[in-house]
Write a protein that holds these residues in place. Sequence first.
Motif, PDB file in Angstrom:
ATOM      1  N   LYS A   3      56.050 -18.163 -58.556  1.00  0.00           N
ATOM      2  CA  LYS A   3      56.583 -19.439 -58.066  1.00  0.00           C
ATOM      3  C   LYS A   3      55.592 -20.522 -58.483  1.00  0.00           C
ATOM      4  N   HIS A  32      72.576 -24.079 -54.895  1.00  0.00           N
ATOM      5  CA  HIS A  32      72.272 -25.115 -53.905  1.00  0.00           C
ATOM      6  C   HIS A  32      73.589 -25.812 -53.580  1.00  0.00           C
ATOM      7  N   PHE A  71      64.793 -13.148 -54.527  1.00  0.00           N
ATOM      8  CA  PHE A  71      65.215 -14.512 -54.826  1.00  0.00           C
ATOM      9  C   PHE A  71      63.993 -15.430 -54.784  1.00  0.00           C
ATOM     10  N   THR A  72      63.841 -16.268 -55.799  1.00  0.00           N
ATOM     11  CA  THR A  72      62.819 -17.313 -55.772  1.00  0.00           C
ATOM     12  C   THR A  72      63.387 -18.467 -54.962  1.00  0.00           C
ATOM     13  N   ALA A  73      62.784 -18.737 -53.822  1.00  0.00           N
ATOM     14  CA  ALA A  73      63.422 -19.586 -52.809  1.00  0.00           C
ATOM     15  C   ALA A  73      62.932 -21.026 -52.876  1.00  0.00           C
ATOM     16  N   ASP A 109      69.476 -22.649 -50.842  1.00  0.00           N
ATOM     17  CA  ASP A 109      68.828 -23.029 -52.091  1.00  0.00           C
ATOM     18  C   ASP A 109      67.854 -21.980 -52.610  1.00  0.00           C
ATOM     19  N   TYR A 110      68.156 -21.442 -53.794  1.00  0.00           N
ATOM     20  CA  TYR A 110      67.218 -20.599 -54.515  1.00  0.00           C
ATOM     21  C   TYR A 110      67.288 -20.931 -56.002  1.00  0.00           C
ATOM     22  N   GLN A 111      66.155 -20.708 -56.692  1.00  0.00           N
ATOM     23  CA  GLN A 111      66.029 -21.099 -58.091  1.00  0.00           C
ATOM     24  C   GLN A 111      66.347 -19.973 -59.062  1.00  0.00           C
ATOM     25  N   LEU A 118      68.311 -15.883 -46.246  1.00  0.00           N
ATOM     26  CA  LEU A 118      68.417 -17.023 -47.141  1.00  0.00           C
ATOM     27  C   LEU A 118      69.896 -17.355 -47.306  1.00  0.00           C
ATOM     28  N   SER A 175      60.006 -21.149 -61.899  1.00  0.00           N
ATOM     29  CA  SER A 175      60.200 -19.737 -61.578  1.00  0.00           C
ATOM     30  C   SER A 175      59.969 -18.939 -62.852  1.00  0.00           C
ATOM     31  N   SER A 189      67.266 -15.372 -59.285  1.00  0.00           N
ATOM     32  CA  SER A 189      67.616 -14.163 -58.548  1.00  0.00           C
ATOM     33  C   SER A 189      67.409 -12.942 -59.429  1.00  0.00           C
TER      34      SER A 189
END
Length: 688
Positions: A228, A73, A252-254, A163-165, A160, A274, A167
């Motif tokens: 998620k 982020h 990717f968890t977005a 910001d992703y949490q 994207l 996540s 990968s």
Amino acid sequence: MNTYTNHLEDCYVSLEGNELRIGNNSIERIWNVSDGIPTVVSLKNKTTNKEWFTTEETHDWLSNMSKKYAFFHSSFINGDKLSLTVDANPDDDYGIAKKYLRVQVSLEYKDCTINWIHMIYPELPILRSFINVILRDDAVLHKTEKSEDSPVRRAYFNELTDDYQDSYPLEPRHCGWKSVEFNDVTDDFDNLLHTQHGLFSRREHRFVKGNLLFVQDHLSKEGLTLIKEGPTPMDYLGGLESDFFIKGINVFTAGWSFDKNDLNTHRTLSTYGSTVLLWSGDEEQALASLNQYHNAIHIFNPDKDAFIMSNTWGDQSSDGRLSEKFLLDELEVAQRTGVTFYQIDDGWQNGTSANSVLPGGAWGMGYYKHNPDFWEVNTRRFPNGLEPIIASANDKGIKMGLWFSPDSINDFENWEKDSDVLIHLHKQYGIAAFKMDGIEFTSKAAEENLTKLLRRVLQFTDSKVFFNMDVTAGIRSGYYGQLQYGSLFLENRFTGNFGSWPNYFPHCTLRNIWMLSRYYPSYRLQAEFLNVKRNVELYQGDVLAPSACGLEYAFAITMFANPLAWMEQTGLDEESVATLERIIPAYREVQSDILAGHVLPIGDEPNGTTWTGFQSASTDHSGYILVIKEYNTDAAQRYKLWNLKDATLRLERILGSGTQEKVEVDSAGHAAFQLDGSFQYALYRYSC
């Protein structure tokens, strides 16, 4: 670089040099922490020795990322980290969860601390993660200079960028994916689940909505499930537009769900969760792994997870009939019908809500401004307090619940005050369940404050209470957003007009349980049955009307969830009371066994005319089957059962009109069941 190790049973965390490892006997993840942001290295199924990640640089990684960062982020992570520390301790989420090792990796940056938190459970192939950001006391995050605009592209070529949490740089080249999207706001929506599926392709990328993403390597038949832990798309916050982003064979968890403006205001915020699960085989194994996850974050407890609750609101008198005498009369009937929890809905309190028969009420926020004594007991309706009602319930062995609406004003700024109210109600009256309603999130901070409220109540009541989280309206937490502390009050349905029409049809309630039970534990769903003899004239000529189904059938379709008697008990005629008096005791003898098993749907998707039902697998060789025959004339139907092949099942009828004593299951798992007439059912205990 510091060195750190810790463990809980087979769970471990290890920091050696630049390598961070977290795992157990089933799963292990490895990250490299030498750079400013950790980078992903490995995800291994230790049971099969399957490696899921590749460390090779690939052209299908994010185009604006120089490395395979574990999370990102740009608003919060600028420059090199100043320090990194690791700490781990056992936890059990106030006794709600199985014991796990909670690992906190703290990364210090110039403006903030990133607490990267992981939860690993003994023996289970489950690793949960989320990120907490704490802004330094003297820090103010300034707006980042906007980069030069890129050429305008069609929406499906968007990528994207920030910001992703989490990968997942997948190593297998031939994988398929399936997403599962849930809907709430069930006052307005009656199709609560949607799926999509596809193949990973190097040049393709897409944003995916849905709390669940199943991934399977088609060659090895191994799989992983990404979760998620957040709301449904109807409840997205902070500019969130999807739950996952797929680029090539990377996932990717977005979405962190908050930005620098939010952090400047609230100083500390956390992302949604996540989670990754590992499994091998087919859909049965994937769903079994998902069931392990649900049972890890919420241990089945018969006292809280197997009950029959009654709530008067379903007869649409609102709070107009609430009084001491009315509730004492209600409890007399409830004792006969077998209710285990009696919940007083809106109207027990001194303050007036907007749903009251009285004018000028508040809703959702500003309760204390509307009336400083809002949550005192209403002495006009209950001049002797709730004590006589509680005493009557205790004499009858019925537990009591109350409706409550936490104050949403200013991001739930009154969360601690509200928690004090609930703690007091539990300690004074023994209230064991609170229906949480009127919730409206306006920011991630609001969602976090509500979670603090729930946890504080558990802390100061020794986890003796649970919550019925209403998902019928508003911007709320959905199905996977920090709701492990109770059950879901799934839907309001009425035989009278709700808006312009009645909206209670037993087959629609059945369909929602059936659809959700594949991916969500049915013991955490409350499913309503109504007094089907009310408002018959509004269904004139409808062969699927509640009155055509009958009360026993309306109850039976809820038996693999937690039945909710959405009615005034005193509104039932003697025949209806006798029906419930006959069937509920028999059901109660097996309810806990049914709901403690792995409940899955069988038969066809309900629509009012199919053969459908549920299977609860207690062990590999025993469990329960609920055969449901809707409105049709077929004498028999073949069902595909779960995890049963080439077997003879011995059947013991518990309830319903079934007469079979055994059934043969063929090599494909199919078995034939018979029922005569429409709107029939059979509840069997099976063994082989």
